[in-house]
Design a protein around this motif. Sequence first.
Motif, short mmCIF file in Angstrom:
data_model
loop_
_atom_site.label_atom_id
_atom_site.label_comp_id
_atom_site.label_asym_id
_atom_site.label_seq_id
_atom_site.Cartn_x
_atom_site.Cartn_y
_atom_site.Cartn_z
N MET A 100 -6.58 0.06 9.26
CA MET A 100 -6.03 1.32 9.74
C MET A 100 -6.77 1.76 11.00
SD MET A 100 -5.52 3.32 6.12
CE MET A 100 -7.27 3.53 5.84
N ASN A 101 -6.06 1.81 12.10
CA ASN A 101 -6.63 2.21 13.38
C ASN A 101 -5.99 3.51 13.86
OD1 ASN A 101 -8.16 -0.20 13.43
ND2 ASN A 101 -6.47 -1.30 14.42
N SER A 102 -6.62 4.14 14.81
CA SER A 102 -6.11 5.39 15.40
C SER A 102 -5.70 6.38 14.31
CB SER A 102 -4.90 5.09 16.30
OG SER A 102 -5.26 4.19 17.33
N LEU A 103 -6.58 6.57 13.37
CA LEU A 103 -6.27 7.44 12.23
C LEU A 103 -6.07 8.88 12.66
CD1 LEU A 103 -8.65 5.78 9.66
CD2 LEU A 103 -6.21 6.16 9.30
N LYS A 104 -5.18 9.54 11.93
CA LYS A 104 -4.83 10.93 12.20
C LYS A 104 -5.10 11.77 10.95
CE LYS A 104 -0.94 9.37 15.06
NZ LYS A 104 0.53 9.45 15.26
N PRO A 105 -5.29 13.07 11.10
CA PRO A 105 -5.49 13.91 9.92
C PRO A 105 -4.36 13.79 8.90
CG PRO A 105 -6.12 15.11 11.88
CD PRO A 105 -5.52 13.82 12.35
N GLU A 106 -3.16 13.56 9.37
CA GLU A 106 -2.03 13.42 8.45
C GLU A 106 -2.05 12.12 7.66
OE1 GLU A 106 -1.91 14.19 11.71
OE2 GLU A 106 -0.15 13.26 12.69
N ASP A 107 -2.97 11.23 7.96
CA ASP A 107 -3.15 10.01 7.16
C ASP A 107 -4.02 10.28 5.93
OD1 ASP A 107 -3.43 8.22 10.25
OD2 ASP A 107 -1.69 8.26 8.90
N THR A 108 -4.57 11.47 5.83
CA THR A 108 -5.41 11.82 4.69
C THR A 108 -4.61 11.77 3.40
OG1 THR A 108 -6.88 13.22 6.00
CG2 THR A 108 -6.77 13.66 3.63
N ALA A 109 -5.09 10.97 2.45
CA ALA A 109 -4.38 10.79 1.18
C ALA A 109 -5.18 9.86 0.28
CB ALA A 109 -3.00 10.19 1.41
N MET A 110 -4.74 9.77 -0.97
CA MET A 110 -5.21 8.72 -1.86
C MET A 110 -4.33 7.50 -1.60
SD MET A 110 -7.47 8.13 -4.24
CE MET A 110 -7.84 9.62 -5.18
N TYR A 111 -4.97 6.37 -1.36
CA TYR A 111 -4.24 5.14 -1.06
C TYR A 111 -4.28 4.21 -2.28
CZ TYR A 111 -3.65 6.32 3.83
OH TYR A 111 -3.25 6.92 5.01
N TYR A 112 -3.10 3.68 -2.61
CA TYR A 112 -2.94 2.84 -3.79
C TYR A 112 -2.44 1.46 -3.40
CZ TYR A 112 -3.10 7.26 -6.36
OH TYR A 112 -3.47 8.48 -6.86
N CYS A 113 -2.99 0.46 -4.06
CA CYS A 113 -2.51 -0.91 -3.97
C CYS A 113 -1.48 -1.11 -5.09
CB CYS A 113 -3.71 -1.85 -4.13
SG CYS A 113 -3.34 -3.58 -4.23
N ALA A 114 -0.40 -1.84 -4.79
CA ALA A 114 0.64 -2.05 -5.79
C ALA A 114 1.15 -3.48 -5.70
CB ALA A 114 1.80 -1.08 -5.58
N TRP A 150 0.86 -1.18 0.00
CA TRP A 150 0.00 0.00 0.00
C TRP A 150 0.89 1.23 0.00
CZ3 TRP A 150 -5.13 -0.13 -0.74
CH2 TRP A 150 -5.80 -1.33 -0.49
N PHE A 151 0.56 2.16 -0.87
CA PHE A 151 1.20 3.46 -0.92
C PHE A 151 0.12 4.53 -0.73
CE2 PHE A 151 5.55 2.65 -2.40
CZ PHE A 151 5.45 1.32 -2.75
N ARG A 152 0.56 5.74 -0.44
CA ARG A 152 -0.39 6.84 -0.35
C ARG A 152 0.25 8.11 -0.88
NH1 ARG A 152 -0.70 7.51 6.28
NH2 ARG A 152 1.37 8.45 6.57
N GLN A 153 -0.62 9.00 -1.33
CA GLN A 153 -0.14 10.27 -1.86
C GLN A 153 -1.13 11.37 -1.49
OE1 GLN A 153 0.69 10.31 -6.08
NE2 GLN A 153 2.06 12.05 -5.85
N ALA A 154 -0.62 12.34 -0.76
CA ALA A 154 -1.42 13.50 -0.38
C ALA A 154 -1.17 14.61 -1.41
CB ALA A 154 -1.03 13.98 1.02
N PRO A 155 -2.10 15.53 -1.55
CA PRO A 155 -1.92 16.62 -2.52
C PRO A 155 -0.62 17.38 -2.29
CG PRO A 155 -4.17 16.60 -1.72
CD PRO A 155 -3.41 15.61 -0.89
N GLY A 156 0.15 17.54 -3.36
CA GLY A 156 1.39 18.29 -3.27
C GLY A 156 2.56 17.52 -2.69
N LYS A 157 2.34 16.25 -2.38
CA LYS A 157 3.41 15.44 -1.79
C LYS A 157 3.73 14.25 -2.68
CE LYS A 157 2.54 16.64 3.04
NZ LYS A 157 2.36 16.10 4.41
N GLU A 158 4.91 13.68 -2.46
CA GLU A 158 5.31 12.50 -3.21
C GLU A 158 4.58 11.26 -2.69
OE1 GLU A 158 9.90 13.79 -4.42
OE2 GLU A 158 9.52 12.04 -3.17
#
Length: 126
Positions: free
Chosen positions: A82-96, A36-44
Motif C-alpha cells: 500500500m503506497n500513497s496512503l490516505k486517511p480514508e484508507d484507515t480501517a481493519m484489513y482482512y485477508c480472505a 483483501w477487504f477492509r472495514q472502517a467503523p460504521g461502514k460495510e
Amino acid sequence: QVQLVESGGGSVQSGGSLRLSCAASGADYSHYCMAWFRQAPGKEREGVAKIGNGGTTTYADSVSGRFSISRDNAKNTLSLQMNSLKPEDTAMYYCAAKWGPLYASCPLSASSFDYWGQGTQVTVSS
C-alpha cells in the motif's frame, strides 16, 4: 479448509506506505482465490483487491494505482503493498480465501469468500 493470519498493519502518516501479509495454512493454497477487504467503523466491509488462482488481479477504484496485491504459492502467502496512503484508507484489513477450480470466477464481494482472517489495523493520519 484454510486458516489465515494477517500481519503488517500499523500507523503511518498520509503519503506513507505499508505492506500487509497473510499467511495461509492448509492444503491446495494455489487453488484459492485470495483477496483483501477492509472495514472502517460504521461502514460495510469493502473489497480492496483480489488475485485469482490463475493470477488475475482486480482492484477497487479507490486504491487502483496505489495498492498492489501479490501471492507466493510456494510460501502460502498473500501480500498487499500500500503506497500513497490516505486517511480514508484507515480501517481493519482482512485477508480472505475462496477455493475453486483453476481460473474459476471470483468476484470481489465479501459474500463470495468462505475463509477469513482476524484482521490487522491500518491507521493513516493526516
